[in-house]
Enzyme design. Structure first.
Site, short mmCIF file in Angstrom:
data_model
loop_
_atom_site.label_atom_id
_atom_site.label_comp_id
_atom_site.label_asym_id
_atom_site.label_seq_id
_atom_site.Cartn_x
_atom_site.Cartn_y
_atom_site.Cartn_z
N LYS A 107 75.98 -17.43 37.57
CA LYS A 107 74.67 -17.86 38.38
C LYS A 107 73.63 -18.69 37.18
O LYS A 107 73.43 -17.53 36.03
CB LYS A 107 74.48 -16.07 38.07
CG LYS A 107 74.83 -15.53 39.57
CD LYS A 107 74.41 -14.26 39.91
CE LYS A 107 74.19 -13.38 38.86
NZ LYS A 107 73.57 -11.97 39.80
N GLY B 16 65.57 -7.62 43.19
CA GLY B 16 67.25 -7.86 44.35
C GLY B 16 67.86 -8.98 44.22
O GLY B 16 69.23 -8.47 44.93
N THR B 17 68.17 -9.64 43.82
CA THR B 17 68.65 -11.43 44.40
C THR B 17 70.34 -10.80 43.54
O THR B 17 71.40 -11.07 44.10
CB THR B 17 68.24 -11.98 43.13
OG1 THR B 17 67.94 -12.07 41.83
CG2 THR B 17 67.18 -12.71 44.44
N GLY B 18 70.08 -10.42 42.02
CA GLY B 18 71.90 -9.68 42.14
C GLY B 18 72.58 -9.69 42.55
O GLY B 18 73.93 -9.24 42.93
N CYS B 19 71.74 -7.89 43.03
CA CYS B 19 73.04 -6.76 44.03
C CYS B 19 72.96 -7.46 45.22
O CYS B 19 74.18 -6.85 45.93
CB CYS B 19 71.51 -5.68 43.82
SG CYS B 19 71.52 -5.21 43.14
N THR C 124 61.64 -12.08 43.62
CA THR C 124 62.73 -11.71 43.93
C THR C 124 63.59 -10.84 43.43
O THR C 124 64.54 -10.61 43.16
CB THR C 124 63.06 -13.13 43.04
OG1 THR C 124 62.53 -13.06 41.39
CG2 THR C 124 62.47 -14.25 43.72
#
Length: 264
Positions: free
Chosen positions: A177, A210-213, A208
Protein backbone atom coordinates in the site's frame (compact mmCIF):
# COMPACT_ATOMS: atom_id res chain seq x y z
CA UNK A 1 -24.42 -23.58 0.39
CA UNK A 2 -27.68 -22.33 -1.12
CA UNK A 3 -28.21 -19.01 -2.86
CA UNK A 4 -29.87 -17.61 0.27
CA UNK A 5 -26.77 -18.10 2.43
CA UNK A 6 -24.11 -15.39 1.96
CA UNK A 7 -20.42 -16.26 1.82
CA UNK A 8 -18.92 -16.55 5.30
CA UNK A 9 -15.84 -14.50 6.19
CA UNK A 10 -13.99 -14.76 9.49
CA UNK A 11 -11.96 -11.94 10.99
CA UNK A 12 -9.32 -12.70 13.62
CA UNK A 13 -8.30 -9.36 15.10
CA UNK A 14 -8.58 -6.86 17.94
CA UNK A 15 -11.67 -5.00 19.08
CA UNK A 16 -11.70 -1.21 18.57
CA UNK A 17 -13.94 0.36 21.21
CA UNK A 18 -14.33 3.46 19.02
CA UNK A 19 -15.78 1.38 16.19
CA UNK A 20 -13.53 2.69 13.41
CA UNK A 21 -11.02 -0.12 12.95
CA UNK A 22 -10.40 -3.71 14.02
CA UNK A 23 -13.20 -6.22 14.43
CA UNK A 24 -15.84 -3.51 14.15
CA UNK A 25 -14.53 -2.19 10.82
CA UNK A 26 -14.12 -5.72 9.51
CA UNK A 27 -17.71 -6.75 10.24
CA UNK A 28 -19.11 -3.50 8.81
CA UNK A 29 -17.12 -4.03 5.61
CA UNK A 30 -18.24 -7.63 5.24
CA UNK A 31 -21.88 -6.63 5.68
CA UNK A 32 -21.53 -3.76 3.21
CA UNK A 33 -20.17 -6.16 0.59
CA UNK A 34 -22.80 -8.83 1.13
CA UNK A 35 -20.85 -11.37 3.17
CA UNK A 36 -21.68 -12.87 6.56
CA UNK A 37 -18.98 -11.72 8.96
CA UNK A 38 -17.81 -13.76 11.95
CA UNK A 39 -15.18 -12.87 14.51
CA UNK A 40 -12.43 -14.24 16.68
CA UNK A 41 -11.36 -11.52 19.12
CA UNK A 42 -7.64 -11.73 19.89
CA UNK A 43 -7.32 -8.54 21.92
CA UNK A 44 -9.45 -5.74 23.33
CA UNK A 45 -8.36 -2.12 22.93
CA UNK A 46 -9.41 1.04 24.73
CA UNK A 47 -9.40 3.28 21.68
CA UNK A 48 -10.99 6.47 20.39
CA UNK A 49 -10.37 9.16 17.80
CA UNK A 50 -7.30 10.36 19.71
CA UNK A 51 -5.45 7.05 19.86
CA UNK A 52 -5.10 3.78 21.74
CA UNK A 53 -5.14 4.18 25.50
CA UNK A 54 -4.43 0.51 26.21
CA UNK A 55 -4.91 -3.06 25.02
CA UNK A 56 -5.34 -6.45 26.62
CA UNK A 57 -4.71 -9.79 24.92
CA UNK A 58 -7.10 -12.67 25.31
CA UNK A 59 -5.65 -15.97 26.54
CA UNK A 60 -4.45 -18.24 23.74
CA UNK A 61 -6.97 -20.90 24.77
CA UNK A 62 -9.80 -18.39 24.32
CA UNK A 63 -8.60 -17.50 20.83
CA UNK A 64 -8.22 -21.17 19.88
CA UNK A 65 -11.68 -21.97 21.26
CA UNK A 66 -13.25 -19.23 19.14
CA UNK A 67 -11.45 -20.50 16.05
CA UNK A 68 -12.46 -24.11 16.69
CA UNK A 69 -16.06 -23.08 17.38
CA UNK A 70 -16.52 -21.19 14.10
CA UNK A 71 -14.44 -23.43 11.85
CA UNK A 72 -15.77 -26.66 13.31
CA UNK A 73 -19.45 -25.83 12.80
CA UNK A 74 -20.02 -22.94 10.40
CA UNK A 75 -16.99 -22.98 8.13
CA UNK A 76 -15.53 -20.15 6.07
CA UNK A 77 -15.05 -19.03 2.49
CA UNK A 78 -12.28 -16.60 3.51
CA UNK A 79 -10.33 -15.46 6.58
CA UNK A 80 -8.83 -12.07 7.43
CA UNK A 81 -6.32 -11.50 10.23
CA UNK A 82 -5.49 -8.17 11.85
CA UNK A 83 -4.11 -7.27 15.28
CA UNK A 84 -2.70 -10.39 16.96
CA UNK A 85 -0.53 -8.58 19.53
CA UNK A 86 1.80 -11.28 20.89
CA UNK A 87 3.98 -14.23 19.81
CA UNK A 88 1.71 -16.81 21.42
CA UNK A 89 -1.40 -15.45 19.71
CA UNK A 90 0.35 -15.29 16.33
CA UNK A 91 1.51 -18.90 16.83
CA UNK A 92 -1.96 -20.03 17.84
CA UNK A 93 -3.68 -18.42 14.86
CA UNK A 94 -1.02 -19.50 12.36
CA UNK A 95 -1.22 -23.11 13.51
CA UNK A 96 -4.96 -23.21 12.86
CA UNK A 97 -4.84 -21.30 9.57
CA UNK A 98 -2.22 -23.64 8.16
CA UNK A 99 -5.01 -26.25 8.02
CA UNK A 100 -7.66 -23.95 6.50
CA UNK A 101 -8.26 -24.38 2.77
CA UNK A 102 -10.06 -21.05 2.28
CA UNK A 103 -8.10 -17.97 1.17
CA UNK A 104 -6.41 -16.03 3.98
CA UNK A 105 -5.80 -12.27 3.89
CA UNK A 106 -3.18 -11.10 6.41
CA UNK A 107 -3.10 -7.46 7.45
CA UNK A 108 0.17 -7.47 9.45
CA UNK A 109 -0.93 -4.81 11.92
CA UNK A 110 2.03 -3.24 13.71
CA UNK A 111 0.84 0.20 14.77
CA UNK A 112 -2.43 2.11 14.87
CA UNK A 113 -3.31 5.12 12.71
CA UNK A 114 -2.07 7.29 15.61
CA UNK A 115 1.31 5.51 15.86
CA UNK A 116 0.45 3.34 18.89
CA UNK A 117 2.17 -0.08 18.91
CA UNK A 118 -0.25 -3.01 18.45
CA UNK A 119 2.29 -5.81 17.98
CA UNK A 120 4.96 -6.79 20.48
CA UNK A 121 8.47 -6.49 18.97
CA UNK A 122 9.19 -10.11 19.81
CA UNK A 123 6.16 -11.19 17.75
CA UNK A 124 7.52 -9.86 14.45
CA UNK A 125 9.67 -12.92 13.76
CA UNK A 126 6.71 -15.21 14.43
CA UNK A 127 4.57 -13.24 11.97
CA UNK A 128 7.32 -13.67 9.38
CA UNK A 129 8.02 -17.35 9.98
CA UNK A 130 4.56 -18.71 10.83
CA UNK A 131 1.74 -16.39 9.79
CA UNK A 132 2.81 -15.03 6.40
CA UNK A 133 3.31 -18.50 4.87
CA UNK A 134 -0.41 -19.19 5.46
CA UNK A 135 -1.46 -16.09 3.52
CA UNK A 136 -3.06 -15.87 0.11
CA UNK A 137 -2.58 -12.09 0.24
CA UNK A 138 -0.56 -9.90 2.63
CA UNK A 139 -1.47 -6.19 2.78
CA UNK A 140 1.34 -4.23 4.51
CA UNK A 141 1.65 -0.48 4.56
CA UNK A 142 5.11 1.03 4.12
CA UNK A 143 5.93 1.03 7.83
CA UNK A 144 4.94 -2.65 8.09
CA UNK A 145 7.10 -3.46 5.06
CA UNK A 146 10.07 -1.93 6.87
CA UNK A 147 9.23 -3.80 10.08
CA UNK A 148 8.93 -7.15 8.29
CA UNK A 149 11.70 -6.92 5.68
CA UNK A 150 13.98 -3.98 6.43
CA UNK A 151 13.15 -2.50 3.01
CA UNK A 152 12.50 1.24 3.21
CA UNK A 153 10.17 2.42 0.47
CA UNK A 154 10.88 6.03 -0.44
CA UNK A 155 9.43 6.20 -3.93
CA UNK A 156 7.41 4.21 -6.43
CA UNK A 157 10.53 2.41 -7.69
CA UNK A 158 11.05 0.77 -4.29
CA UNK A 159 7.61 -0.83 -4.18
CA UNK A 160 8.43 -3.88 -6.31
CA UNK A 161 11.56 -4.52 -4.25
CA UNK A 162 9.40 -4.37 -1.14
CA UNK A 163 6.85 -6.76 -2.64
CA UNK A 164 9.55 -9.26 -3.59
CA UNK A 165 10.92 -9.13 -0.04
CA UNK A 166 7.45 -9.84 1.36
CA UNK A 167 6.93 -12.72 -1.09
CA UNK A 168 10.16 -14.33 0.12
CA UNK A 169 8.42 -14.78 3.48
CA UNK A 170 5.91 -17.18 1.95
CA UNK A 171 2.58 -15.59 0.95
CA UNK A 172 1.14 -16.13 -2.53
CA UNK A 173 0.47 -12.44 -3.24
CA UNK A 174 1.81 -9.19 -1.78
CA UNK A 175 -0.23 -5.98 -1.88
CA UNK A 176 2.03 -3.05 -1.00
CA UNK A 177 0.00 0.00 0.00
CA UNK A 178 1.63 3.19 -1.23
CA UNK A 179 -0.73 5.74 0.24
CA UNK A 180 1.97 7.35 2.40
CA UNK A 181 4.18 8.19 -0.59
CA UNK A 182 3.95 11.67 -2.16
CA UNK A 183 1.66 12.15 -5.12
CA UNK A 184 -1.35 10.13 -6.19
CA UNK A 185 -1.63 6.95 -4.09
CA UNK A 186 -0.68 3.75 -5.91
CA UNK A 187 -0.84 0.21 -4.52
CA UNK A 188 1.20 -2.59 -6.07
CA UNK A 189 -0.03 -6.19 -6.21
CA UNK A 190 2.18 -9.06 -7.38
CA UNK A 191 2.68 -12.78 -7.00
CA UNK A 192 6.23 -12.47 -8.29
CA UNK A 193 5.17 -13.06 -11.90
CA UNK A 194 2.12 -10.94 -12.58
CA UNK A 195 2.07 -7.30 -11.47
CA UNK A 196 -0.87 -4.93 -11.08
CA UNK A 197 -0.96 -1.29 -9.98
CA UNK A 198 -4.06 0.35 -8.60
CA UNK A 199 -4.21 4.13 -8.47
CA UNK A 200 -6.72 6.55 -7.00
CA UNK A 201 -6.96 10.27 -6.47
CA UNK A 202 -5.66 11.63 -3.17
CA UNK A 203 -8.66 12.78 -1.21
CA UNK A 204 -8.59 15.82 1.06
CA UNK A 205 -10.04 14.11 4.13
CA UNK A 206 -8.14 13.48 7.36
CA UNK A 207 -10.76 11.05 8.66
CA UNK A 208 -9.16 7.81 7.51
CA UNK A 209 -9.19 5.65 10.64
CA UNK A 210 -9.64 1.98 9.72
CA UNK A 211 -8.49 2.07 6.10
CA UNK A 212 -6.10 -0.89 6.45
CA UNK A 213 -8.62 -3.10 8.22
CA UNK A 214 -11.29 -2.11 5.73
CA UNK A 215 -9.18 -2.90 2.67
CA UNK A 216 -8.08 -6.31 3.94
CA UNK A 217 -11.64 -7.23 4.94
CA UNK A 218 -12.95 -6.10 1.57
CA UNK A 219 -10.38 -8.28 -0.23
CA UNK A 220 -11.36 -11.26 1.93
CA UNK A 221 -15.04 -10.63 1.22
CA UNK A 222 -14.54 -10.51 -2.54
CA UNK A 223 -12.39 -13.66 -2.41
CA UNK A 224 -15.22 -15.37 -0.52
CA UNK A 225 -17.49 -14.58 -3.46
CA UNK A 226 -15.05 -16.42 -5.73
CA UNK A 227 -13.20 -13.50 -7.30
CA UNK A 228 -9.56 -13.97 -8.25
CA UNK A 229 -7.01 -11.94 -6.30
CA UNK A 230 -6.46 -9.08 -8.79
CA UNK A 231 -10.21 -8.59 -9.25
CA UNK A 232 -10.82 -8.76 -5.50
CA UNK A 233 -8.18 -6.09 -4.90
CA UNK A 234 -9.50 -3.84 -7.69
CA UNK A 235 -13.05 -3.97 -6.33
CA UNK A 236 -11.81 -3.48 -2.77
CA UNK A 237 -9.81 -0.40 -3.75
CA UNK A 238 -12.93 1.15 -5.27
CA UNK A 239 -14.91 0.46 -2.10
CA UNK A 240 -12.22 1.85 0.20
CA UNK A 241 -11.75 4.97 -1.92
CA UNK A 242 -15.45 5.71 -1.54
CA UNK A 243 -15.28 5.01 2.19
CA UNK A 244 -12.40 7.47 2.57
CA UNK A 245 -14.21 10.10 0.52
CA UNK A 246 -17.15 9.86 2.95
CA UNK A 247 -15.06 9.60 6.13
CA UNK A 248 -16.52 11.70 8.90
CA UNK A 249 -15.46 13.53 12.05
CA UNK A 250 -15.90 11.61 15.27
CA UNK A 251 -14.61 12.79 18.63
CA UNK A 252 -11.72 15.26 18.76
CA UNK A 253 -9.20 13.46 16.55
CA UNK A 254 -9.14 11.30 13.41
CA UNK A 255 -12.57 10.00 12.46
CA UNK A 256 -13.37 6.75 10.64
CA UNK A 257 -14.01 5.97 7.01
CA UNK A 258 -17.67 5.44 6.18
CA UNK A 259 -18.29 1.72 5.69
CA UNK A 260 -21.91 2.32 4.71
CA UNK A 261 -21.27 4.99 2.09
CA UNK A 262 -22.93 3.02 -0.70
CA UNK A 263 -26.21 2.95 1.23
CA UNK A 264 -26.44 6.70 1.78
Amino acid sequence: MTDSIPPRVLTVAGSDSGGGAGIQADLKTMLALGAHGMSVIAAVTAQNSMGVQGYWELPAEAVRAQLDSVLGDIGVQAVKTGMLASPVLVETVAEVLARVEAPVVVDPVGVSKHGDALLAPEAVDVVKSRLLPTATVVTPNLWEVLQLTGVKVEDDQDMRRAADAILELGPTWALIKGGHLPGAPVDLLTDGTEEFRFSAERLDNRHTHGTGCTLASAVASHLAFGEDVPTAVEKSKAYVTGAIAHGFALGSGIGPVDHGWRWR
